[in-house]
Design a protein around this motif. Structure first.
Motif, PDB file in Angstrom:
ATOM      1  N   ASN A  49       0.806  -1.223   0.000  1.00 30.06           N
ATOM      2  CA  ASN A  49       0.000   0.000   0.000  1.00 30.06           C
ATOM      3  C   ASN A  49       0.841   1.276   0.000  1.00 30.06           C
ATOM      4  N   SER A  50       2.157   1.096  -0.038  1.00 33.62           N
ATOM      5  CA  SER A  50       3.037   2.268   0.055  1.00 33.62           C
ATOM      6  C   SER A  50       2.772   3.246  -1.095  1.00 33.62           C
ATOM      7  N   SER A  51       2.765   4.551  -0.731  1.00 34.03           N
ATOM      8  CA  SER A  51       2.548   5.548  -1.790  1.00 34.03           C
ATOM      9  C   SER A  51       3.778   5.659  -2.678  1.00 34.03           C
ATOM     10  N   ASN A  52       4.929   5.248  -2.141  1.00 36.99           N
ATOM     11  CA  ASN A  52       6.146   5.231  -2.945  1.00 36.99           C
ATOM     12  C   ASN A  52       6.240   3.875  -3.650  1.00 36.99           C
ATOM     13  N   LEU A  53       6.019   3.889  -4.961  1.00 39.94           N
ATOM     14  CA  LEU A  53       5.950   2.613  -5.692  1.00 39.94           C
ATOM     15  C   LEU A  53       7.300   1.898  -5.749  1.00 39.94           C
ATOM     16  N   GLU A  54       8.367   2.607  -5.372  1.00 37.83           N
ATOM     17  CA  GLU A  54       9.679   1.942  -5.303  1.00 37.83           C
ATOM     18  C   GLU A  54       9.734   1.023  -4.081  1.00 37.83           C
ATOM     19  N   GLU A  55       8.781   1.177  -3.173  1.00 35.69           N
ATOM     20  CA  GLU A  55       8.818   0.372  -1.948  1.00 35.69           C
ATOM     21  C   GLU A  55       7.893  -0.832  -1.978  1.00 35.69           C
ATOM     22  N   LEU A  56       7.369  -1.167  -3.150  1.00 35.13           N
ATOM     23  CA  LEU A  56       6.553  -2.382  -3.235  1.00 35.13           C
ATOM     24  C   LEU A  56       7.413  -3.552  -2.766  1.00 35.13           C
ATOM     25  N   LYS A  64       4.876  -2.043 -11.113  1.00 34.64           N
ATOM     26  CA  LYS A  64       4.461  -0.796 -10.450  1.00 34.64           C
ATOM     27  C   LYS A  64       3.533   0.022 -11.345  1.00 34.64           C
ATOM     28  N   GLU A  65       3.703  -0.111 -12.661  1.00 31.04           N
ATOM     29  CA  GLU A  65       2.815   0.621 -13.577  1.00 31.04           C
ATOM     30  C   GLU A  65       1.369   0.106 -13.431  1.00 31.04           C
ATOM     31  N   ILE A  66       1.227  -1.212 -13.322  1.00 35.74           N
ATOM     32  CA  ILE A  66      -0.129  -1.771 -13.163  1.00 35.74           C
ATOM     33  C   ILE A  66      -0.708  -1.390 -11.802  1.00 35.74           C
ATOM     34  N   ILE A  67       0.143  -1.481 -10.782  1.00 37.53           N
ATOM     35  CA  ILE A  67      -0.334  -1.138  -9.431  1.00 37.53           C
ATOM     36  C   ILE A  67      -0.808   0.322  -9.419  1.00 37.53           C
ATOM     37  N   ALA A  68      -0.046   1.187 -10.067  1.00 38.46           N
ATOM     38  CA  ALA A  68      -0.414   2.614 -10.099  1.00 38.46           C
ATOM     39  C   ALA A  68      -1.788   2.786 -10.747  1.00 38.46           C
ATOM     40  N   LYS A  69      -2.085   1.923 -11.707  1.00 37.15           N
ATOM     41  CA  LYS A  69      -3.336   2.051 -12.460  1.00 37.15           C
ATOM     42  C   LYS A  69      -4.555   1.524 -11.684  1.00 37.15           C
TER      43      LYS A  69
END
Ligand code: NAD
Ligand code: UGA
Length: 468
Positions: A49-56, A64-69
């Protein structure tokens, strides 16, 4: 009414390397379905759930692109397991099934305690009929265990159990999911309810996969096919690695042999790259499981056959490590050796069963100093891996091994550089600069055959590659 008409909620238990990417791809292809991924580990859920997608929690190209979507729209990560189970019509079980470390079958059988806990939790909280999907890799006939638990501990709810093993490979998970060669669904085709459940799960995948790629079998064939697929893939790697040892003694070149045999389309060119040995969370565990099942069923010859795939893999890792010692004038004690790569393959941060940790362990026993650089693996993970092997104290590991964030720093003043993972970036390093800053003679041990050995030799390196 068939259950297929009502799919609005999916739950996946287990937010790991399979649960996370698989559900992200389902959510991105089914915007009308709410997909919830749940886990007992609150830290893992917080990372998802991290807002920083580098921390998945996992590194996977395209993830991370799919998660962002889709995250927060129709994909959710949560620790609220009970409500998520209750709401869903389909529940995927995607928890870990590691090799048992205790009791009967220790070191070989799959540990099914997490699967059982999921079944018990579902039975406890479900109040409506559901389709339960085994996504985890499990021994053949596990569906029967799940069914027995659900039928005997539940609230008299009807469940359909399907086997739907996952074939994604780490590093290419998103592409493998989005464009799967095949999707395997095992179910009970002999009843109307079973047929409906199979059709229902199939209808999800048919949203993005051609129908002909969806293979339907009975449950047991599906469960066994998963173990068999991994055993066949691992067997190819061990086969080429066995031949690589023969190449080194004869003057044959393993890459030439692989090209020559791979051109035969009955053999094919994939999975015949010689290496320092296969790693990853599944090949070893699944073959051990196959060996255990075969032995338990009295099939000793079958068990021995598959066990050999693992023995060759261990041999290959040790051969690589011993070769480093032999070439460094029979001692690495007090010598700095740089490791480029720690992950079990490129494009992942997963280190489970990575060959790197076994090679490192061997060299640390010889009291070498190791400096590791890996583009995605974090320092604490590397030390955790070494701890797992219980070969020395934490302090000793920290004294002998350092983790660098700069590859040139890792290689500086070293006697040898060893390539443990085939990260693309290693190929284009300034090898002249690395050479200039190393002790002489400067050695490169390329455990992945990715470097241009002619160029390295021109610079002045002494080069060892697998099967050459
Ligand atoms: P993982 O360890 O990355 O993730 C499993 C997750 O399940 C963990 O986060 C853990 O906390 C959670 N979990 C365990 N018990 C739980 C419970 N009772 N309730 C809720 N959460 C629970 O494992 P993974 O790599 O995703 O593998 C999962 C399964 O998929 C394994 O059976 C594996 O063999 C199979 N598989 C893995 C891959 C792969 O590339 N990693 C590919 C295909 C199949
Ligand atoms: C493997 C299978 O490829 C997936 O289909 C399966 O779903 C997954 O296991 C699983 O069940 O977990 P994975 O372990 O992620 O996927 O990665 P692979 O690409 O199979 O590589 C496994 C190991 O073999 C790596 O260490 C890799 O470097 C090594 N390898 C692979 C070689 O040494 N040579 C090769 O030619 C291919």
């Amino acid at each position: 009414m068939t259950i297929s008409k009502k799919i609005s909620n999916i739950c996946c238990i287990g937010a790991g390397y399979v649960g996370g990417p698989t559900m992200a791809v389902i959510a991105s292809n089914c915007s009308d379905i709410k997909v919830k991924v749940v886990d007992v580990n609150p830290n893992r859920i917080a990372d998802w759930n991290s807002s920083n997608l580098e921390e998945l929690p996992i590194y996977e190209p395209g993830l991370k692109e799919i998660i962002a979507k889709v995250r927060g729209k129709n994909l959710f990560f949560s620790t609220d397991i009970e409500n998520s189970i209750r709401e869903a019509q389909i529940i995927f079980i995607s928890v870990n099934t590691p090799t048992k470390t205790y009791g009967k079958g220790k070191g070989m059988a799959a540990d099914l305690k997490y699967i059982e806990l999921c079944a018990r939790k579902i039975a406890e909280v479900a109040t409506e009929e559901k389709i339960i999907v085994e996504k985890s890799t499990i021994p053949v006939r596990t569906a029967q265990t799940i069914k027995t638990i659900l039928e005997n501990t539940g609230n008299n709810i009807k469940f359909q159990i399907l086997s739907n093993p996952e074939f994604l490979a780490e590093g290419t998970a998103i592409e493998d999911l989005q464009n799967a060669n095949r999707m395997l669904i095992g179910g009970d085709n002999s009843t109307k309810e079973g047929q409906d459940a199979i059709a229902c799960l199939s209808s999800i995948y048919e949203r993005w996969l051609p129908k002909e790629r969806i293979i339907k079998t009975n449950v047991w064939s599906s469960e066994l096919s998963k173990l068999t697929a991994n055993a066949f893939l691992a067997q190819r790697v061990s086969s080429i690695n066995a031949i690589s040892a023969l190449c080194e003694k004869t003057g044959a070149d393993i890459d030439e042999v692989a090209r020559a045999i791979g051109a035969d389309n009955r053999i094919g060119s994939k999975f015949i790259n010689a290496s320092v040995g296969f790693g990853g969370s599944c090949f070893q565990k699944d073959i051990l499981n196959l060996v255990y099942i075969s032995k338990s069923l009295g099939l000793k010859e079958v068990a021995d056959y598959w066990e050999q795939v693992l023995l060759i893999n261990d041999y290959q890792k040790m051969r690589f490590a011993e070769n480093i010692v032999n070439n460094l004038f029979n001692t690495v004690s007090g010598k700095k050796i740089a490791f480029l790569g720690w992950a079990f393959k490129k494009n992942t941060n997963d280190t489970r069963e990575t060959a790197a940790m076994y090679v490192a362990n061997f060299l640390l026993d010889e009291t070498a100093f190791i400096h590791v650089y890996d583009p995605t693996v974090k320092s604490n993970q590397i030390f955790k891996d070494l701890e797992l092997l219980s070969s020395r104290t934490t302090e000793e590991n920290h004294k002998l091994l350092k983790v660098d964030t700069d590859p040139y720093q890792a290689c500086k003043e070293s006697h040898a550089v060893a390539i443990l993972t085939e990260w693309d970036e290693f190929i284009n390093y300034d090898w002249q600069k690395i050479y200039d800053n190393m002790k002489k003679p400067a050695f490169v041990f390329d455990g992945r055959n990715i470097l241009n050995s002619d160029k390295l030799k021109e610079i002045g390196f002494k080069v060892y590659q697998i099967g050459k």
